[in-house]
Design an enzyme around this catalytic site. Sequence first.
Site, mmCIF file in Angstrom:
data_model
loop_
_atom_site.group_PDB
_atom_site.id
_atom_site.type_symbol
_atom_site.label_atom_id
_atom_site.label_comp_id
_atom_site.label_asym_id
_atom_site.label_seq_id
_atom_site.Cartn_x
_atom_site.Cartn_y
_atom_site.Cartn_z
ATOM 1 C CB CYS A 1 -7.395 -7.591 3.135
ATOM 2 S SG CYS A 1 -5.873 -6.843 2.548
ATOM 3 N NE ARG B 1 -34.771 -4.868 -4.077
ATOM 4 C CZ ARG B 1 -35.499 -4.585 -5.157
ATOM 5 N NH1 ARG B 1 -35.178 -3.553 -5.910
ATOM 6 N NH2 ARG B 1 -36.539 -5.330 -5.491
ATOM 7 C CB ILE C 1 -0.931 0.013 1.242
ATOM 8 C CG1 ILE C 1 -1.840 -1.219 1.238
ATOM 9 C CG2 ILE C 1 -1.749 1.312 1.313
ATOM 10 C CD1 ILE C 1 -2.723 -1.377 0.019
ATOM 11 C CE LYS D 1 -9.450 -2.145 4.711
ATOM 12 N NZ LYS D 1 -8.748 -2.009 3.471
ATOM 13 C CB THR E 1 -6.646 -2.577 7.865
ATOM 14 O OG1 THR E 1 -6.706 -2.349 6.469
ATOM 15 C CG2 THR E 1 -7.998 -3.045 8.387
ATOM 16 N N GLY F 1 -7.773 -16.006 0.517
ATOM 17 C CA GLY F 1 -6.425 -15.662 0.953
ATOM 18 C C GLY F 1 -6.177 -14.173 0.934
ATOM 19 N NE ARG G 1 0.823 -10.161 2.107
ATOM 20 C CZ ARG G 1 0.586 -8.867 2.288
ATOM 21 N NH1 ARG G 1 0.936 -8.286 3.414
ATOM 22 N NH2 ARG G 1 0.019 -8.153 1.348
HETATM 23 N N1 SAJ Z 1 -12.398 -14.523 -3.635
HETATM 24 C C1 SAJ Z 1 -13.338 -15.530 -3.811
HETATM 25 N N2 SAJ Z 1 -14.498 -15.223 -4.438
HETATM 26 C C2 SAJ Z 1 -14.756 -13.982 -4.941
HETATM 27 C C3 SAJ Z 1 -13.818 -12.963 -4.757
HETATM 28 C C4 SAJ Z 1 -12.635 -13.266 -4.097
HETATM 29 O O1 SAJ Z 1 -13.144 -16.670 -3.380
HETATM 30 O O2 SAJ Z 1 -15.825 -13.800 -5.535
HETATM 31 C C5 SAJ Z 1 -11.131 -14.807 -2.941
HETATM 32 C C6 SAJ Z 1 -9.898 -14.476 -3.774
HETATM 33 O O3 SAJ Z 1 -9.567 -15.501 -4.657
HETATM 34 C C7 SAJ Z 1 -8.856 -14.258 -2.697
HETATM 35 C C8 SAJ Z 1 -9.663 -13.636 -1.558
HETATM 36 O O4 SAJ Z 1 -11.021 -13.939 -1.823
HETATM 37 O O5 SAJ Z 1 -8.298 -15.473 -2.261
HETATM 38 C C9 SAJ Z 1 -9.497 -12.133 -1.387
HETATM 39 O O6 SAJ Z 1 -9.400 -11.523 -2.650
HETATM 40 P P1 SAJ Z 1 -10.238 -10.227 -3.064
HETATM 41 O O7 SAJ Z 1 -9.951 -9.958 -4.480
HETATM 42 O O8 SAJ Z 1 -11.662 -10.396 -2.681
HETATM 43 O O9 SAJ Z 1 -9.690 -9.094 -2.078
HETATM 44 P P2 SAJ Z 1 -8.224 -8.546 -1.704
HETATM 45 O O10 SAJ Z 1 -7.805 -9.170 -0.432
HETATM 46 O O11 SAJ Z 1 -7.291 -8.645 -2.862
HETATM 47 O O12 SAJ Z 1 -8.567 -6.992 -1.459
HETATM 48 C C10 SAJ Z 1 -9.552 -6.635 -0.508
HETATM 49 C C11 SAJ Z 1 -10.463 -5.557 -1.108
HETATM 50 N N3 SAJ Z 1 -11.610 -5.330 -0.233
HETATM 51 C C12 SAJ Z 1 -12.871 -5.270 -0.690
HETATM 52 O O13 SAJ Z 1 -13.140 -5.452 -1.856
HETATM 53 C C13 SAJ Z 1 -13.933 -4.966 0.282
HETATM 54 C C14 SAJ Z 1 -9.663 -4.269 -1.323
HETATM 55 O O14 SAJ Z 1 -10.510 -3.237 -1.784
HETATM 56 C C15 SAJ Z 1 -9.008 -3.844 -0.013
HETATM 57 O O15 SAJ Z 1 -8.219 -2.674 -0.200
HETATM 58 C C16 SAJ Z 1 -8.092 -4.970 0.444
HETATM 59 O O16 SAJ Z 1 -8.907 -6.142 0.667
HETATM 60 C C17 SAJ Z 1 -7.402 -4.545 1.736
HETATM 61 O O17 SAJ Z 1 -6.183 -4.265 1.665
HETATM 62 O O18 SAJ Z 1 -8.059 -4.411 2.772
#
Ligand code: SAJ
Length: 405
Positions: free
Chosen positions: A252, A238, A10, A198, A116, A249, A319
């Site tokens: 966050c 909706r 970040i 957040k 965070t 993973g 991670r």
């Molecule tokens: N995942 C799923 N199904 C989905 C979406 C994601 O299984 O439909 C999995 C991904 O493969 C991954 C994990 O969830 O393993 C997390 O990935 P992600 O793309 O959902 O999120 P991050 O961790 O890359 O980023 C999130 C984001 N938060 C939100 O969308 C609310 C990002 O905006 C934040 O800045 C970030 O966390 C953070 O640093 O907090």
Amino acid sequence: MVNVIGLGYIGLPTALMMASHGIEVVGTDYNKELVDTLNRGETTFKENGLDELFSSALESGIVFTTEYQVSDIYIVSVPTPYNEIDKKIDPCFVIDAIKTLLQVAPEGAVCVIESTVSPNTVDRFVRPLLEKAGRQDVALVHAPERIIPGNMLSELLCNNRTIGADDPEVGNRVARLYASFCKGEIAITDIRTAEMTKVVENTFRAVNIAFANELAKICRIGGMDVYEVIRIANKHPRVNILQPGPGVGGHCIPVDPWFLVGDYPETANFTRLALQTNKEMPEYVMRRAFEAMRERGLSGSSKVGIYGLTYKEDVDDVRESPTLQMLRSMDEHLCIEPVRVYDPWVSEDVAPNQVHTLEDFLDGLECVIVMVGHSQIKGRPEAFSGCLIIDPRNVMGSDGNVVKL
Ligand code: SAJ
């Protein structure tokens, strides 16, 4: 001048973005090796557009150092892990950063925490540091980052932001700083609300994914196609269900919701269950793979490969990765023994039997578990021709050799 403290996933993009928009920026990190790498003109992780932004920031005069600077504004973007045992935030890096910056911060400096933090962290751990140092002149702000790896730079430019401040005047000043590059709406509120929003945002995503994962299991038992069910349900104006997958993973989504469970253990039951549901997915995929192999006459000792080590597609971050979680459960249960593991985005060795080319990976392989849908193979089942393909990411189409969640 802005001194960005912590040049990780970040801090680095934020520092570069500010510098390339004409703000005088010094980036500080206690990791000398990382600072040396940046000073050699190399970036420290892969992200779309990061190298170009890095060049532009260097041209604008950004400086990297291990020293904290005398600066009007500090932006603290250091890691905030959670304590595995009590599930509460471990604010040690934030505390160290604040203590160190207080030694050099001029009177009236503004300290913006982007890391965070769980609700109340600033009141419980940061404010007392200012009081102890007799530095109540330093203004505290919490401006949590919101950018998603893989699309960080455009989200840095376009996402709405939250600024939590004690003093709305200070909030406005910090909002003007971010508005120098951010086109999104900037909401100004108090610090506790900013902390909570957040954590709530990432918890919402974790819960939504957990629901999708639960649906995948239900649909499997009931003989329905979960992707079709979600696709059609999402046509409702909706409803917006996320996608099931082999686990959750990153640093966050599987981490931040624990802050609520740790601080409100009697109340955050729904959140705890969602986290648990997501955590079970890597093992569920392993069992599913074992079952599919048996159906096709393959045994646990067949040549099985795991494709993908990162926590999601087209990033280099491992991670809390579902693959690493799955490898741990394989160690425990030994129902499948992977002969090899490969990820085109990961060059260092992070897993046993890791190979570094797709060719080595494919050699003699009978079954592949696609844990990450990197662009390299997405929509290309022919990349694994001759193999049974276990596809918990739903990225390999649907020919006869592809087994879904
Ligand atoms: N995942 C799923 N199904 C989905 C979406 C994601 O299984 O439909 C999995 C991904 O493969 C991954 C994990 O969830 O393993 C997390 O990935 P992600 O793309 O959902 O999120 P991050 O961790 O890359 O980023 C999130 C984001 N938060 C939100 O969308 C609310 C990002 O905006 C934040 O800045 C970030 O966390 C953070 O640093 O907090």
